[in-house]
Design an enzyme around this catalytic site. Structure first.
Site, PDB file in Angstrom:
ATOM      1  N   ARG A  91       0.110  13.080   9.907  1.00  9.29           N
ATOM      2  CA  ARG A  91       1.453  13.648  10.126  1.00  9.29           C
ATOM      3  C   ARG A  91       1.690  14.830   9.206  1.00  9.29           C
ATOM      4  NH1 ARG A  91       4.406   7.874  11.103  1.00  9.29           N
ATOM      5  NH2 ARG A  91       3.755   7.873  13.280  1.00  9.29           N
ATOM      6  N   ARG A 124       9.775   2.998  10.788  1.00 12.37           N
ATOM      7  CA  ARG A 124      10.749   2.468   9.818  1.00 12.37           C
ATOM      8  C   ARG A 124      12.077   2.131  10.496  1.00 12.37           C
ATOM      9  NH1 ARG A 124      10.334   8.205   6.669  1.00 12.37           N
ATOM     10  NH2 ARG A 124       8.174   7.546   6.862  1.00 12.37           N
ATOM     11  N   ASP A 167       0.800  -1.224   0.000  1.00  8.83           N
ATOM     12  CA  ASP A 167       0.000   0.000   0.000  1.00  8.83           C
ATOM     13  C   ASP A 167       0.835   1.278   0.000  1.00  8.83           C
ATOM     14  OD1 ASP A 167       1.068  -0.316   2.514  1.00  8.83           O
ATOM     15  OD2 ASP A 167      -0.789  -0.129   3.624  1.00  8.83           O
ATOM     16  N   HIS A 168       2.088   1.202   0.439  1.00  3.35           N
ATOM     17  CA  HIS A 168       2.859   2.435   0.591  1.00  3.35           C
ATOM     18  C   HIS A 168       3.443   2.921  -0.723  1.00  3.35           C
ATOM     19  CE1 HIS A 168       2.393   2.051   4.844  1.00  3.35           C
ATOM     20  NE2 HIS A 168       3.211   3.042   5.092  1.00  3.35           N
ATOM     21  N   SER A 202       7.295   7.566  12.336  1.00  3.74           N
ATOM     22  CA  SER A 202       7.280   6.274  11.647  1.00  3.74           C
ATOM     23  C   SER A 202       8.103   5.195  12.352  1.00  3.74           C
ATOM     24  CB  SER A 202       7.842   6.474  10.239  1.00  3.74           C
ATOM     25  OG  SER A 202       8.326   5.271   9.715  1.00  3.74           O
ATOM     26  N   ASP A 231       4.384  -0.926  11.352  1.00  3.82           N
ATOM     27  CA  ASP A 231       3.926   0.399  10.949  1.00  3.82           C
ATOM     28  C   ASP A 231       3.383   1.069  12.198  1.00  3.82           C
ATOM     29  OD1 ASP A 231       3.049   1.925   8.174  1.00  3.82           O
ATOM     30  OD2 ASP A 231       1.869   2.466   9.930  1.00  3.82           O
TER      31      ASP A 231
END
Ligand code: MIC
Ligand code: SF4
Length: 642
Positions: free
Chosen positions: A379, A538, A64-65, A536, A119
């Site tokens: 964000r 990440r 989806d990203h 995030s 996520d």
């Protein structure tokens, strides 16, 4: 004393430690989710563990990203994910099926279950009564292998909702109000639990908007009880069997209680460049805008977009603005198409985007230079939109739609309450899971194109480290500052390439300088202020600095997910014993740390010698995490323990 919903779920899943606030506990994870931008690394690391099948109840991998497929890199990643998932017992939600959190809520979320996702907005699942936590990809890989997830046993903030929202005030305004009260700093180690008579006035997607953006508070997660409203939602999704009632005891114990009367709330707005820079819309109304973007995992449910469609029906978006709408999932998209609402949105002049993260992660729709963009996501960090001087404001879908028509920030309270389009939740959602590919029963080949790298290699902790303070930054450094997404997203599976962009927007020379140093065995420390590593999940914000030779971060405080990721990749998260020491450090100073192995083993203070000045720091790591640091990261540690 009675128990909160939070503690009821934790108790059912506790496998290590005792439920005493602040102590480290290990919990069993029932479900996991990943998305493509964090998923490739998570699955490469899962493969490296040598476990043949996932051991969770269900694990889902979403794409989806990064769905633009400009060049082969995205396509390679997607094909690796689909073929890998098929072999290891993982469901694969293809590009176009929607944003992970929205789809997971619709099709997989289960009250009372635990969900770990790579996520930070995984707490969306709290809208349906789950303990849903965001973490680094490696933590998720370990959970897929059946390992517990470790966290600090939380303190619980109870937000007691009374009253009912007025017309034009929405769930987004509730979470913006909560962000105004609690801010994005200082909430590490807490869970936010919503209770009170106001809860039953909110639908599941509205609750999910609140728990989703609760991630911006920096809390472990947020959640709602599971009640009759949850039951109706699951029935409408054809998943009645997933429901169970889950309510707090009437005398449940909480560490802090905040009362919020929904009927007193007003439409609000988060101003650049932080989700807690909140104002009443009334203070800024009339502000000229350049762009309106509706969508993202915060506000793209069926109900959100039906309200938008009703507002837009028969009206045109202002000719001066760029206007985009992205439905959160294929289910939402299809239902809007079937009932004609999509036609109303199209007729207004909106550009319809794919059901994906898109503009929210800076993958397209960057605003014009210095452009003012109203967005419904969560964000608004500086530069995240893809335009360095873009001014991003966060609002509800109602405010976004009204403003798109006016071409300036509209205050919904100037509109007649009778004109507010009330939208009921559907009795039955349109269900078609054909883009969710179940795992295969037989082994097939895994595709690995040239963009799929190796999982990162780390070394056991050295006893002595020397080098340079490579960078000094201020408060609230986000993982978007550390590891930009947007145009650089396509390198998520390629660490050497992605590492070239570490701190790109802060100091474009940092990466090349640090890598050159590393080749000469000169390692790097970064000095930061409060709340280092916000945003995030990440793990690249740890992996890539590690690759460049960063061995420690000294900061005034850290955010939970990022400090966990640092430990997972063998970087020492060090907190200044005295904050005044931050001022004694400058970029470019040499440093040395000696006797590290003993200090980490014992968990004692760590001393950094910078040109003769001794700085004392506390290592932010539990006993288990100290073991991980000594092993040089979680992958080595897990391998050693298998
Ligand atoms: C985000 O909203 O910042 C992201 C992009 O979804 C990240 C994950 C990522 O960087 O891949 C998150 O929230 O964890
Ligand atoms: Fe995607 Fe944005 Fe949600 Fe992150 S916050 S999962 S980028 S929609």
């Amino acid at each position: 004393m009675g128990r909160s919903v939070t503690y009821k779920i934790l108790e059912e899943h506790l496998v290590e430690g005792t439920l005493s606030a602040g102590e480290e506990i290990g919990i069993r994870i029932d479900q996991t989710l990943t998305q493509d931008a964090t998923g490739t690394m998570a699955y490469l690391q899962f493969e490296a563990m040598g476990i043949p099948q996932v051991k969770t109840e269900i694990s889902v991998s979403y794409v989806d990203h990064n769905t633009l497929q400009t060049g082969f890199e995205n396509a390679d990643d997607h094909k690796y994910l689909q073929t890998m998932n098929s072999n290891f017992g993982i469901y694969h939600s293809k590009a176009g099926n929607g944003i992970c959190h929205q789809v997971h809520l619709e099709r997989f979320g289960k009250p009372g279950a635990t969900l770990l996702g790579s996520d930070s907005h995984t707490p969306t699942g709290g809208g349906i009564g789950m303990i849903a936590i965001g973490a680094g990809g490696l933590d998720v890989a370990v959970a897929m292998g059946g390992g517990p997830f470790f966290l600090a046993c939380p303190r619980v903030i109870n937000i007691k909702l009374t009253g009912r929202l007025r017309a034009w005030v929405s769930a987004k305004d509730i979470i913006l109000k909560v962000l105004q009260i609690l801010t994005t700093k200082g909430n590490v180690g807490y869970v936010v639990e919503y209770t009170g008579p106001g809860v039953e006035t909110l639908s599941v997607p509205e609750r999910a908007t609140i728990t989703n953006m609760g991630a911006e508070l920096g809390v472990t997660t947020s959640l709602f009880p599971s009640d009759a409203v949850t039951k109706k939602f699951l029935e409408a999704q054809g998943r009645a069997e997933s429901w169970r009632e889950l309510l707090p005891d009437t005398d449940a114990a909480y560490d802090r209680v905040i009362e919020l009367d929904l009927s007193e709330l007003k439409p609000m707005i988060a101003c650049p460049h932080s989700p807690d820079n909140i104002k009443d819309i009334g203070e800024l109304k009339g502000m000229k805008i350049d762009q309106v973007a509706i969508g993202s995992c915060t506000n793209s449910s069926y109900k959100d977009l039906m309200i938008v469609a009703r507002i837009l029906k028969g009206r045109k978006a202002h000719s001066d603005i760029s206007f985009v709408v992205a439905p959160g999932s294929k289910q939402v998209f299809q239902m809007l198409a079937e009932n004609g609402a999509l036609a109303d949105i199209i007729a207004s002049g909106a550009r319809i985007m794919e059901s994906a993260c898109g503009f929210c992660i800076g993958s397209g729709q960057a605003p014009v230079t210095k452009g003012i963009s109203l967005r419904t996501n969560n964000r608004n960090f500086e530069g995240r939109s893809g335009t360095a001087d873009g001014q991003i404001y966060l609002v509800s879908p109602e405010v976004a739609a009204l403003s798109a028509i006016k071409g300036e920030l509209a205050d919904p309270l100037d509109y007649d309450a009778a004109g507010f389009p009330r939208v009921d939740m559907p009795e039955k959602f349109s269900i078609d899971d054909s883009l969710i590919i179940p795992p295969s029963k037989t082994k097939t080949a895994i595709f690995r194109g040239p963009n799929i790298g190796e999982p990162p290699y780390t070394e056991p902790l050295a006893d002595e480290i020397r080098g340079v303070i490579g960078l000094k930054v201020g408060d609230k450094i986000t993982t978007d500052h550390i590891m930009p997404a947007g145009q650089r997203l396509k390198y998520r599976s390629n660490i050497p390439e992605y590492s070239k962009y570490v701190f790109e927007g802060v100091d474009p020379e940092f990466a090349a300088r640090s890598l050159e140093n590393r080749k000469k065995n000169i390692f790097t420390i970064i000095a930061g202020g409060l709340s280092y590593g916000q945003g995030s999940s990440r793990e690249h914000a740890a992996i890539c600095p590690m690759y460049l030779g960063v061995r420690a971060i000294m900061a005034k405080s850290f955010e939970r997910i990022h400090s966990g990721n640092l430990v997972n990749f063998g970087i020492l998260p060090l907190v200044f014993k005295s904050e005044a020491d931050y001022d004694r450090i400058s970029q470019g100073m040499d440093f040395s740390m000696t006797g590290l192995i003993e200090a980490v083993k014992r968990g004692s203070l760590i001393t950094v010698n910078t040109g003769g000045t001794l700085i004392e720091l506390e290592l932010l790591a539990t006993q288990r995490q100290r073991g991980i640091l000594l092993a040089g990261g979680l992958l080595n540690y897990t391998r050693n323990s298998i």
